[in-house]
Design a protein around this motif. Structure first.
Motif, PDB file in Angstrom:
ATOM      1  N   UNK A 199     134.662  -5.285  25.603  1.00  0.00           N
ATOM      2  CA  UNK A 199     133.924  -5.069  26.846  1.00  0.00           C
ATOM      3  C   UNK A 199     134.904  -4.447  27.826  1.00  0.00           C
ATOM      4  N   UNK A 200     134.472  -3.619  28.764  1.00  0.00           N
ATOM      5  CA  UNK A 200     135.422  -2.947  29.647  1.00  0.00           C
ATOM      6  C   UNK A 200     136.423  -3.923  30.278  1.00  0.00           C
ATOM      7  N   UNK A 201     137.693  -3.655  30.072  1.00  0.00           N
ATOM      8  CA  UNK A 201     138.758  -4.465  30.652  1.00  0.00           C
ATOM      9  C   UNK A 201     139.288  -5.565  29.767  1.00  0.00           C
ATOM     10  N   UNK A 202     138.627  -5.875  28.657  1.00  0.00           N
ATOM     11  CA  UNK A 202     139.104  -6.967  27.805  1.00  0.00           C
ATOM     12  C   UNK A 202     138.545  -6.837  26.397  1.00  0.00           C
ATOM     13  N   UNK A 203     139.170  -7.578  25.471  1.00  0.00           N
ATOM     14  CA  UNK A 203     138.743  -7.579  24.075  1.00  0.00           C
ATOM     15  C   UNK A 203     139.092  -8.931  23.468  1.00  0.00           C
ATOM     16  N   UNK A 204     138.517  -9.220  22.315  1.00  0.00           N
ATOM     17  CA  UNK A 204     138.790 -10.487  21.635  1.00  0.00           C
ATOM     18  C   UNK A 204     138.515 -10.313  20.154  1.00  0.00           C
ATOM     19  N   UNK A 205     138.923 -11.313  19.375  1.00  0.00           N
ATOM     20  CA  UNK A 205     138.680 -11.250  17.942  1.00  0.00           C
ATOM     21  C   UNK A 205     138.780 -12.614  17.293  1.00  0.00           C
ATOM     22  N   UNK A 206     138.123 -12.748  16.146  1.00  0.00           N
ATOM     23  CA  UNK A 206     138.207 -13.946  15.315  1.00  0.00           C
ATOM     24  C   UNK A 206     138.617 -13.497  13.920  1.00  0.00           C
ATOM     25  N   UNK A 207     139.696 -14.095  13.407  1.00  0.00           N
ATOM     26  CA  UNK A 207     140.277 -13.684  12.135  1.00  0.00           C
ATOM     27  C   UNK A 207     140.406 -14.913  11.245  1.00  0.00           C
ATOM     28  N   UNK A 243     141.401 -18.813  27.747  1.00  0.00           N
ATOM     29  CA  UNK A 243     140.009 -19.164  28.064  1.00  0.00           C
ATOM     30  C   UNK A 243     139.409 -18.174  29.057  1.00  0.00           C
ATOM     31  N   UNK A 244     140.186 -17.751  30.049  1.00  0.00           N
ATOM     32  CA  UNK A 244     139.659 -16.827  31.055  1.00  0.00           C
ATOM     33  C   UNK A 244     139.342 -15.457  30.452  1.00  0.00           C
ATOM     34  N   UNK A 245     140.282 -14.924  29.656  1.00  0.00           N
ATOM     35  CA  UNK A 245     140.040 -13.596  29.082  1.00  0.00           C
ATOM     36  C   UNK A 245     138.899 -13.657  28.067  1.00  0.00           C
ATOM     37  N   UNK A 246     138.850 -14.726  27.270  1.00  0.00           N
ATOM     38  CA  UNK A 246     137.741 -14.881  26.334  1.00  0.00           C
ATOM     39  C   UNK A 246     136.400 -14.950  27.049  1.00  0.00           C
TER      40      UNK A 246
END
Length: 392
Positions: A206-214, A245-248
């Motif tokens: 999403x604009x400004x941030x990213x995440x992932x599950x591996x 937690x905040x970035x997620x």
């Protein structure tokens, strides 16, 4: 106290995935290899450890994938991309003898590669640091100086390989310049969670941030959150766990809420950001593999795959020998790396819009497909004969 050894064909500084793979491949072809690392066997390191198809293909080709699977590494059979307003699941279809993708912990992968190098005949020594390089009158690198505890080590070699990471001693003493530098860097926090139902890789943008599950070993999932390195510094003010937690909550709010009900396994790990680079990869009597020569931002989770790729390229050209062997290594590495490097830099900048990230990801996929094509055709594979001394 000084310890001396007459000569090795190749001395490799760094026994992580790039160095251990290089040592294994060269030792399998009859080279006399010394593999050194300042840490201990089987220790962990900062890494989200997802393998793309190229990395899994190489482990399969080297006969090591069964060991990765036997260590309890789950197969990844899909990759789901969560973009603003759209979710797309991609099936990982069996291809080139590879049934799925894998993300082994570094405690698993690095140990498997080191053990394979030792079984192939490499002399492996942990707790040993490289402190300098030996040269002849022309300036050609002819060996290393090092230290094991209080003992001093001096070793001659036809080729010295730096696989000693981003702060490479070998790169520093050879003066390897950064020929390409990325425009930006991400900051990443990751942590291991228990019981997170993950049927494959999940990537969130999403604009400004990213995440992932591996999904990884021991029933754990590596969950990461990323943003620009500059913004990440502010997110860490309340501690790494709160920053994660905040970035997620911005990149994947539903995932953040679910994780509140899952137990963690160990503390968060933080990558504060480091600008990517393509350094000179080789010179008279020396070469660089892995992060020592080529580091791109972790946001595209492609570092280990490229490290294994470059280990195979270097082993192949050194085994083939002849004038300009290590120079051919750099040319091939750069040809396969530049497009991946550049699109990764654009994603790591976190200045893209919701529409633009889709295009960046398509370009990334196309670049990876080109890499796989090169790895499955042409002259890949290491000829079975004793390596000749490499020359620049």
């Amino acid at each position: 106290m000084s310890a001396r050894n007459s000569h090795y064909d190749v001395v490799i500084a760094g026994a992580r995935c790039a160095g251990a793979a290089t040592a294994m491949l060269l030792a399998r072809q009859g080279a006399r290899v010394l593999l050194l690392d300042r840490s201990r066997h089987g220790t962990d390191t900062l890494s989200t450890h997802a393998l793309m198809r190229g990395g899994v293909l190489q482990l399969h080709r080297w006969g090591l994938l069964p060991r990765v699977i036997a260590a309890g590494t789950p197969a990844v059979r899909s990759a789901t991309f969560h973009l603003p307003g759209a979710v797309s699941a991609v099936e990982i279809k069996p291809k080139h003898g590879v049934e799925g993708l894998y993300a082994p912990r570094r405690t698993v992968l690095d140990a498997i590669l080191v053990d394979a190098a030792r079984s192939a005949g490499a002399d492996v020594r942990f707790g040993t640091s490289v402190t300098g390089l030996r040269r002849d009158r022309t300036g050609r690198v002819t060996g290393i100086t090092g230290r094991t505890g209080t003992a001093r080590l001096e070793v001659g070699a036809d080729l010295v390989v730096g696989a000693d990471g981003r702060r490479s001693t070998v790169a520093r003493y050879t003066g390897a310049r950064a020929a390409c530098v990325a425009p930006a860097s991400s900051g990443v926090i990751y942590r291991y969670f228990r019981g997170v139902a993950a049927d494959g890789y999940h990537w969130y943008f999403t604009p400004g941030s990213a995440a992932g599950v591996i999904p990884t070993n021991d029933g754990l999932a590596c969950v990461f959150a990323a943003t620009s390195a500059e913004r990440m510094r502010g997110e860490l003010d309340g501690g790494a766990a709160a920053g994660l937690r905040r970035v997620l909550s911005r990149a994947a709010p539903g995932l953040a809420d679910r994780l509140d009900h899952h137990r963690t396994a160990g503390p968060p790990w933080v990558f504060p950001g480091l600008t990517g680079y393509l350094r000179d990869a080789a010179g008279p009597g020396w070469a660089l593999v892995g992060d020592a020569g080529y580091f791109k931002d972790p946001i595209t989770a492609h570092g280990i795959t490229d490290a294994l790729r470059d280990a195979e390229i270097l082993a192949r050209v050194v085994t083939s020998g002849g004038p300009g062997a290590v120079g051919r290594y750099q040319a091939e590495r750069d040809e396969l790396s530049l497009r991946l490097f550049r699109v990764t830099g654009r994603i790591a900048a976190f200045d893209w819009t919701a529409d633009e990230i889709g295009a960046h990801l398509l370009e990334l996929n196309d670049a990876m497909a080109g890499e796989i094509a090169a790895m499955t055709h042409g002259h890949w594979g290491v000829p079975r004969r004793r390596p000749e001394p490499a020359s620049a």
